[in-house]
Design a protein around this motif. Structure first.
Motif, PDB file in Angstrom:
ATOM      1  N   ARG A 379       0.803  -1.304  -0.066  1.00  0.00           N
ATOM      2  CA  ARG A 379      -0.093  -0.073  -0.059  1.00  0.00           C
ATOM      3  C   ARG A 379       0.702   1.213   0.165  1.00  0.00           C
ATOM      4  O   ARG A 379       0.354   2.160  -0.450  1.00  0.00           O
ATOM      5  N   PHE A 380       1.934   1.444   0.485  1.00  0.00           N
ATOM      6  CA  PHE A 380       2.837   2.344   0.652  1.00  0.00           C
ATOM      7  C   PHE A 380       3.573   2.896  -0.509  1.00  0.00           C
ATOM      8  O   PHE A 380       4.095   3.823  -0.703  1.00  0.00           O
ATOM      9  N   THR A 381       3.469   1.717  -1.619  1.00  0.00           N
ATOM     10  CA  THR A 381       4.108   2.181  -2.668  1.00  0.00           C
ATOM     11  C   THR A 381       3.069   2.992  -3.808  1.00  0.00           C
ATOM     12  O   THR A 381       1.932   2.845  -3.469  1.00  0.00           O
ATOM     13  N   LYS A 382       3.584   3.569  -4.924  1.00  0.00           N
ATOM     14  CA  LYS A 382       2.762   4.173  -5.931  1.00  0.00           C
ATOM     15  C   LYS A 382       2.879   3.341  -7.346  1.00  0.00           C
ATOM     16  O   LYS A 382       3.722   2.346  -7.206  1.00  0.00           O
ATOM     17  N   THR A 383       1.897   3.353  -8.033  1.00  0.00           N
ATOM     18  CA  THR A 383       1.483   2.598  -9.419  1.00  0.00           C
ATOM     19  C   THR A 383       2.998   2.675 -10.029  1.00  0.00           C
ATOM     20  O   THR A 383       3.513   1.613 -10.196  1.00  0.00           O
ATOM     21  N   SER A 384       3.646   3.809 -10.063  1.00  0.00           N
ATOM     22  CA  SER A 384       5.016   3.692 -10.847  1.00  0.00           C
ATOM     23  C   SER A 384       6.169   2.883 -10.204  1.00  0.00           C
ATOM     24  O   SER A 384       6.758   2.434 -10.934  1.00  0.00           O
ATOM     25  N   HIS A 385       5.807   2.731  -8.951  1.00  0.00           N
ATOM     26  CA  HIS A 385       6.846   1.850  -8.325  1.00  0.00           C
ATOM     27  C   HIS A 385       7.077   0.521  -8.706  1.00  0.00           C
ATOM     28  O   HIS A 385       8.321  -0.140  -8.686  1.00  0.00           O
ATOM     29  N   CYS A 386       6.055  -0.024  -9.374  1.00  0.00           N
ATOM     30  CA  CYS A 386       6.115  -1.416  -9.719  1.00  0.00           C
ATOM     31  C   CYS A 386       6.872  -1.787 -11.027  1.00  0.00           C
ATOM     32  O   CYS A 386       7.168  -2.713 -11.404  1.00  0.00           O
ATOM     33  N   TRP A 387       7.272  -0.553 -11.478  1.00  0.00           N
ATOM     34  CA  TRP A 387       8.016  -0.375 -12.823  1.00  0.00           C
ATOM     35  C   TRP A 387       9.525  -0.159 -12.374  1.00  0.00           C
ATOM     36  O   TRP A 387      10.359   0.112 -13.290  1.00  0.00           O
ATOM     37  N   GLY A 388       9.978  -0.163 -11.231  1.00  0.00           N
ATOM     38  CA  GLY A 388      11.407  -0.094 -10.714  1.00  0.00           C
ATOM     39  C   GLY A 388      11.738   1.308 -10.383  1.00  0.00           C
ATOM     40  O   GLY A 388      12.839   1.594 -10.517  1.00  0.00           O
ATOM     41  N   VAL A 389      10.654   2.385 -10.247  1.00  0.00           N
ATOM     42  CA  VAL A 389      11.086   3.752  -9.685  1.00  0.00           C
ATOM     43  C   VAL A 389      11.197   3.770  -8.506  1.00  0.00           C
ATOM     44  O   VAL A 389      10.471   3.075  -7.591  1.00  0.00           O
ATOM     45  N   ALA A 390      12.428   4.539  -7.988  1.00  0.00           N
ATOM     46  CA  ALA A 390      12.784   4.329  -6.407  1.00  0.00           C
ATOM     47  C   ALA A 390      11.563   4.799  -5.468  1.00  0.00           C
ATOM     48  O   ALA A 390      10.689   5.875  -5.886  1.00  0.00           O
ATOM     49  N   ASN A 391      11.576   4.471  -4.304  1.00  0.00           N
ATOM     50  CA  ASN A 391      10.720   5.091  -3.557  1.00  0.00           C
ATOM     51  C   ASN A 391      11.572   5.286  -2.159  1.00  0.00           C
ATOM     52  O   ASN A 391      12.692   5.478  -2.160  1.00  0.00           O
ATOM     53  N   ASN A 392      10.688   5.660  -0.950  1.00  0.00           N
ATOM     54  CA  ASN A 392      11.394   5.996   0.073  1.00  0.00           C
ATOM     55  C   ASN A 392      12.207   4.949   0.977  1.00  0.00           C
ATOM     56  O   ASN A 392      12.872   5.029   1.807  1.00  0.00           O
ATOM     57  N   GLY A 393      12.001   3.526   0.533  1.00  0.00           N
ATOM     58  CA  GLY A 393      12.589   2.407   1.079  1.00  0.00           C
ATOM     59  C   GLY A 393      13.508   1.878   0.210  1.00  0.00           C
ATOM     60  O   GLY A 393      13.626   2.112  -1.113  1.00  0.00           O
ATOM     61  N   LYS A 394      14.308   0.873   0.805  1.00  0.00           N
ATOM     62  CA  LYS A 394      15.211   0.079  -0.079  1.00  0.00           C
ATOM     63  C   LYS A 394      14.909  -1.463  -0.354  1.00  0.00           C
ATOM     64  O   LYS A 394      14.099  -1.603   0.639  1.00  0.00           O
ATOM     65  N   GLY A 395      15.321  -1.908  -1.344  1.00  0.00           N
ATOM     66  CA  GLY A 395      14.886  -3.483  -1.589  1.00  0.00           C
ATOM     67  C   GLY A 395      13.685  -3.656  -2.334  1.00  0.00           C
ATOM     68  O   GLY A 395      13.108  -2.350  -2.616  1.00  0.00           O
ATOM     69  N   THR A 396      13.383  -4.602  -2.493  1.00  0.00           N
ATOM     70  CA  THR A 396      12.081  -5.044  -3.178  1.00  0.00           C
ATOM     71  C   THR A 396      10.761  -4.548  -2.504  1.00  0.00           C
ATOM     72  O   THR A 396      10.696  -5.103  -1.372  1.00  0.00           O
ATOM     73  N   ASN A 397      10.044  -3.873  -3.168  1.00  0.00           N
ATOM     74  CA  ASN A 397       8.592  -3.605  -2.326  1.00  0.00           C
ATOM     75  C   ASN A 397       7.569  -4.124  -3.193  1.00  0.00           C
ATOM     76  O   ASN A 397       6.404  -3.594  -2.711  1.00  0.00           O
ATOM     77  N   SER A 398       7.709  -5.069  -3.916  1.00  0.00           N
ATOM     78  CA  SER A 398       6.781  -5.686  -4.503  1.00  0.00           C
ATOM     79  C   SER A 398       6.936  -7.056  -4.998  1.00  0.00           C
ATOM     80  O   SER A 398       8.348  -7.394  -5.343  1.00  0.00           O
ATOM     81  N   ASN A 399       6.198  -7.944  -5.157  1.00  0.00           N
ATOM     82  CA  ASN A 399       6.522  -9.307  -5.607  1.00  0.00           C
ATOM     83  C   ASN A 399       5.852  -9.260  -6.903  1.00  0.00           C
ATOM     84  O   ASN A 399       4.736  -9.018  -7.484  1.00  0.00           O
ATOM     85  N   ARG A 400       6.595 -10.029  -7.834  1.00  0.00           N
ATOM     86  CA  ARG A 400       6.416 -10.229  -9.177  1.00  0.00           C
ATOM     87  C   ARG A 400       6.270 -11.659  -9.629  1.00  0.00           C
ATOM     88  O   ARG A 400       7.408 -12.070  -9.571  1.00  0.00           O
ATOM     89  N   ILE A 401       5.019 -12.021 -10.090  1.00  0.00           N
ATOM     90  CA  ILE A 401       5.088 -13.498 -10.298  1.00  0.00           C
ATOM     91  C   ILE A 401       4.297 -13.814 -11.627  1.00  0.00           C
ATOM     92  O   ILE A 401       3.427 -13.496 -11.918  1.00  0.00           O
ATOM     93  N   VAL A 402       5.371 -14.576 -12.495  1.00  0.00           N
ATOM     94  CA  VAL A 402       4.852 -14.986 -13.835  1.00  0.00           C
ATOM     95  C   VAL A 402       4.081 -16.206 -13.507  1.00  0.00           C
ATOM     96  O   VAL A 402       4.569 -17.228 -13.224  1.00  0.00           O
ATOM     97  N   LEU A 403       2.797 -16.377 -13.967  1.00  0.00           N
ATOM     98  CA  LEU A 403       1.998 -17.542 -13.934  1.00  0.00           C
ATOM     99  C   LEU A 403       1.811 -18.201 -15.236  1.00  0.00           C
ATOM    100  O   LEU A 403       1.573 -17.473 -16.468  1.00  0.00           O
ATOM    101  N   LEU A 404       2.160 -19.483 -15.274  1.00  0.00           N
ATOM    102  CA  LEU A 404       1.942 -20.310 -16.396  1.00  0.00           C
ATOM    103  C   LEU A 404       1.161 -21.469 -16.244  1.00  0.00           C
ATOM    104  O   LEU A 404       1.027 -21.940 -15.066  1.00  0.00           O
ATOM    105  N   ARG A 405       0.545 -21.903 -17.229  1.00  0.00           N
ATOM    106  CA  ARG A 405      -0.316 -23.318 -17.049  1.00  0.00           C
ATOM    107  C   ARG A 405       0.329 -24.119 -18.274  1.00  0.00           C
ATOM    108  O   ARG A 405       0.652 -24.046 -19.121  1.00  0.00           O
ATOM    109  N   ARG A 406       0.423 -25.680 -17.645  1.00  0.00           N
ATOM    110  CA  ARG A 406       0.920 -26.474 -18.428  1.00  0.00           C
ATOM    111  C   ARG A 406      -0.234 -27.234 -19.370  1.00  0.00           C
ATOM    112  O   ARG A 406      -1.519 -27.294 -19.010  1.00  0.00           O
ATOM    113  N   ARG A 407       0.127 -27.120 -20.703  1.00  0.00           N
ATOM    114  CA  ARG A 407      -0.791 -27.393 -21.710  1.00  0.00           C
ATOM    115  C   ARG A 407      -1.305 -28.961 -21.451  1.00  0.00           C
ATOM    116  O   ARG A 407      -0.422 -29.618 -20.968  1.00  0.00           O
TER     117      ARG A 407
END
Length: 407
Positions: A379-407
């Motif tokens: 919640r403390f992040t802004k939309t732009s932060h999920c694209w790697g824009v710096a914020n007030n904290g250090k380190g990763t502030n979001s989880n990014r998960i690629v979802l795939l399905r086995r055919r």
């Protein structure tokens, strides 16, 4: 999916239909979920877990470098698997995914190239009683311990080190790495590995950082000089029991048949073809892995020669992508048709490099449907932060998960 869920539609009706079908089971997406497209990849962004979600089970509280929170695998386990089905992590680390799978009534399967990984995971899948732990600790010949390494006195009081050496020898004789030790021995070794060094009186050592890996002897000597500190005596048995009570405060997973192995995630012959329903994992990121320096003290206590542990360092995007592609080929073998992969990636180089496009391309040509990237944004992040824009904290502030399905 309601119109409030997406702020702009996917680029095609066919693609929209695919995504609509896939996210139907993700009931927690809610009205605040945003859809965005970036460089041809579909993203769904929300705070899917963290604030307002249940606290993680106490048995997860084992320190390990670069591990994700239990809420992440639980989010996918609840939605993409059923009780009794196999949930797998090819890079299990401290065992977060297998343990959360067991807590959810699934069959836990795990693999890691690090031989310390099963030592940290296996005991928590079938914990002994506190009474059994206490009884086994009384059998340790504490008074017979001899200091095996004088250099470790920068971390430990001499009496503490003698007790640690006594416990180490006791466990090496009773709980060989290539065998199946009984539950109390296995548990005591796991707790001891996690109490070796830390920043509070709950650890065996004098103040040091961090708790999930040991600094060098020379670095600890400098810490001691800077802080004008000397290692105080610690009651090893008492601290093991204290940590055991904390880990078991919420109970233990129901006993389940588990499969844990050590080796390359791209070659897991012990896992049957088509036996896995869901994979939730986070691979090593683009970095230089210094296994020997990171794990030297835990390896010493466990009787592992860190020089014999081969862990690849992926220093370039091409090398890392090749590793991911090789792992996906193996995952395509072990996954049942219709099974899913939730592949969590981090932000590297200060958020300037996003790994999910590399994962997307690495899966191309393999029997997977590439569904979308889910971004858990705090919640403390802004939309732009999920694209790697710096914020007030250090380190990763979001989880990014690629979802795939086995055919």
């Amino acid at each position: 999916m309601s119109s409030a869920t997406a702020r702009k539609p996917p680029p095609s009706r066919d693609r929209a239909a695919e995504l609509e079908a896939e996210i139907r089971d993700f009931c927690a997406f809610g009205a605040n979920t945003r859809f965005e497209e970036r460089d041809g990849l579909p993203y769904y962004i929300n705070e899917f877990w963290t604030a307002g979600q249940r606290q993680a089970h106490s048995i997860h509280e084992v320190s390990y470098r670069a591990c994700f929170k239990p809420q992440l695998p639980r989010f996918f386990i609840d939605r993409l698997s059923a009780p009794g089905e196999a949930v797998y992590d090819p890079f299990m680390g401290r065992g977060t995914t297998p343990i959360e799978a067991a807590l959810a009534g699934r069959t836990p399967i795990g693999n890691d190239v690090n031989p310390l990984s099963p030592l940290l995971t296996r005991p928590r899948l079938d914990p002994p009683s506190l009474a059994a732990v206490a009884a086994r600790l009384e059998e340790v010949p504490w008074g017979r311990g001899e200091i095996e390494r004088e250099d470790l006195l920068v971390f430990y009081h001499p009496e503490t080190l003698r007790h640690l050496c006594a416990l180490r020898r006791f466990l090496l004789e009773r709980a060989p790495l290539d065998g199946e030790p009984d539950a109390p021995d296995d548990w005591i070794r796991m707790v001891a590995l996690n109490r070796l060094t830390g920043h509070s009186p709950g650890f065996f050592s004098v103040y040091t950082l961090p708790p999930n890996q040991a600094v060098s002897v020379e670095a600890q000597r400098k810490i001691n000089e800077k802080r004008a500190q000397t290692p105080p005596p610690r009651d090893v048995a008492r601290l093991i029991l204290k940590k055991s009570r904390a880990l078991l405060a919420d109970g233990a997973p129901a006993r389940a048949k588990a499969g844990l192995c050590v080796g390359d995630a791209a070659a897991t012959p012990s896992i049957d073809t088509g036996s896995i329903k869901l994979v939730v994992t986070s691979p090593p990121f683009l970095d230089v892995v210094q296994y020997e320096s990171d794990n030297w003290l835990r390896s010493w206590f466990a009787g592992i020669d860190p020089a014999e542990v081969t862990i690849s360092a992926h220093r370039s995007e091409a090398d890392w992508s090749a590793m991911v592609s090789a792992v996906f080929k193996e995952l395509a073998r072990v996954l049942a048709p219709g099974g899913h992969v939730a592949f969590e990636v981090g932000e590297v180089k200060g958020g300037k490099l996003l790994l999910e496009p590399l994962v997307w391309r690495a899966a191309e040509g393999l029997p997977f449907e590439r569904l979308f990237v889910l971004v858990n944004e705090q919640r403390f992040t802004k939309t732009s932060h999920c694209w790697g824009v710096a914020n007030n904290g250090k380190g990763t502030n979001s989880n990014r998960i690629v979802l795939l399905r086995r055919r």
